[in-house]
Write an enzyme that holds these catalytic residues in place. Structure first.
Site, PDB file in Angstrom:
ATOM      1  N   SER A  91      46.857 -14.904 -16.047  1.00 28.76           N
ATOM      2  CA  SER A  91      45.946 -15.312 -17.116  1.00 28.76           C
ATOM      3  C   SER A  91      45.991 -16.824 -17.266  1.00 28.76           C
ATOM      4  O   SER A  91      47.069 -17.427 -17.198  1.00 28.76           O
ATOM      5  CB  SER A  91      46.348 -14.643 -18.438  1.00 28.76           C
ATOM      6  N   ARG A 126       3.569   4.483   3.216  1.00 27.41           N
ATOM      7  CA  ARG A 126       4.637   3.511   3.032  1.00 27.41           C
ATOM      8  C   ARG A 126       4.405   2.896   1.667  1.00 27.41           C
ATOM      9  O   ARG A 126       3.336   2.381   1.387  1.00 27.41           O
ATOM     10  CB  ARG A 126       4.635   2.439   4.126  1.00 27.41           C
TER      11      ARG A 126
END
Length: 393
Positions: free
Chosen positions: A270, A309
């Site tokens: 941290s 398509r």
């Protein structure tokens, strides 16, 4: 990496799913298609196929082509033709009977197959460690929890067996997926390939040969607008991430200092609190599990397709599918690390159970042991059976 329009450029674990990987897969498809035509026409084209080289292609030109044409193959084909011409080969057989969707769909199936097969191997690795843990801790009592409250006595072995059962389901989901080749030409009828082969059914011969060369399944059809094959791949990837997300959530909770039933080796630091060791792999898995449902939603929405398509919906699949299979693989890698370094604290688990009040009351030692044995043995047997299976092509 050059982001030329098929995928998002972000996130970790791009190897095998980034733009270069998809470009290589598309070239592999064109190379295999040349060989397939050589077989169907009785005129081997292996030497010509060997000339095609993804690494030497102009990425910037391909990127401009995607911006101009909406698909990468329109610019890719002339670039590959130039490679053939430079080597003295006829360009006519290249891309013969195919359309952009044949190449893109097939290439993405190759990418997805490889990513999910990698994920499978990592899941099996993670599960192998859990098998040992479940067996070792089968009689180590702990407090089970239900609806965020203390429930009743269980064992650490049952906890590990539950995670193992999830891994087995994730592997099973991958094994159930079929990765099909796509080949149907302009509108899925295969007429151009039939004409080039000078016989009805020529397109089916090419498709079957293409599938065999690429190690994909021959679906015995063209699935241009029928998008369930893509949805099946995406669903399997999402299932993998969901399973791992549940395990990561358990590990994150149980490894909290105030719980402490699980210990993790290592961890991330941290910037503000030097004493912290963050569960980085569990955090990465949870992030993937949070993101994956939205990507699956895109694939499901695109599956309504339309026409021969789809305009836009087909295009929306590309980034979401690659991201999903990437998350499945990266989350599986994180899980293998996470579970490989995880330890159970038996003493702490007993302490929590003994201080649980009415929830700490437990059945007789023999009854709990027998129940735990049953759960652990079945989970281990199921995982072993599924892990030993061969996945689909």
């Amino acid at each position: 990496m050059t982001d030329w329009g098929l995928l998002d450029p972000g996130a970790a674990d791009r190897a095998g799913t980034d733009d270069d990987a998809v470009l290589s897969a598309m070239v592999e498809v064109e190379r295999a298609l040349l060989r397939a035509w050589g077989s169907v026409l009785g005129d081997p084209l292996d030497a010509a196929a060997d000339v095609l080289d993804a690494a030497s292609l102009d990425r910037a030109a391909l990127q401009r082509g995607v911006a101009r044409d909406g698909v990468p193959v329109v610019a890719l084909v002339p670039a590959l033709q130039a490679q053939l011409s430079a080597a003295g080969f006829d360009t006519a057989p290249l891309h013969l009977g195919a359309t952009s969707q044949d190449v893109v769909d097939t290439a993405l199936m190759l990418v997805a197959r490889d990513a999910l097969h990698d994920a499978r191997a990592l899941l099996v690795e993670a599960g192998s460690g859990l098998v040992a843990s479940a067996q070792l801790e089968r009689h180590s009592p702990r407090l089970a929890r239900s609806l965020a409250r203390q429930a009743e006595a269980s064992t650490l072995g049952v906890l590990a067996a539950g995670w193992l059962d999830g891994l087995a389901s994730a592997v099973d989901a991958i094994d159930a997926v079929v990765f099909p080749v796509q080949f149907g030409g302009a509108v899925g009828t295969g007429t151009a390939a039939d004409a080039a082969a000078a016989r009805p059914g020529g397109s089916e011969e090419v498709r079957a040969e293409l599938a065999a060369l690429l190690g994909l399944a021959d679906p015995d059809r063209s699935w241009h607008t029928e998008r369930t094959p893509v949805l099946a791949v995406a669903s399997a990837a999402a299932a993998v991430v969901a399973v791992l997300g549940r395990i990561a959530g358990d590990v994150t909770f149980l490894s909290r200092e105030e719980i402490g039933e699980v210990r993790l080796s290592g961890g991330g630091g941290s910037s503000a609190m030097p004493h912290k060791r963050n569960p980085v792999d569990a955090v990465a898995i949870t992030a993937a599990a949070t993101e994956a449902p939205g990507l699956l939603q895109v694939i499901a929405a695109a599956a309504i397709a339309g026409d021969e398509r789809s305009a836009g919906r087909w295009h929306a699949e590309w980034a979401s599918l690659r991201r999903l299979v990437r998350l499945a693989r990266s989350a599986s890698a994180s899980a293998a690390r996470l579970l490989g370094s995880l330890e159970f604290d038996r003493d702490r688990a007993v302490e929590l159970l003994e201080h649980a009040g009415p929830a700490g009351e437990r059945p007789s030692r023999d009854v709990l042991a027998a129940a735990s044995d049953r759960v652990v043995d079945r989970a281990v047997a199921r995982f072993t059976r599924i892990a030993d299976q061969e996945p689909h092509a």
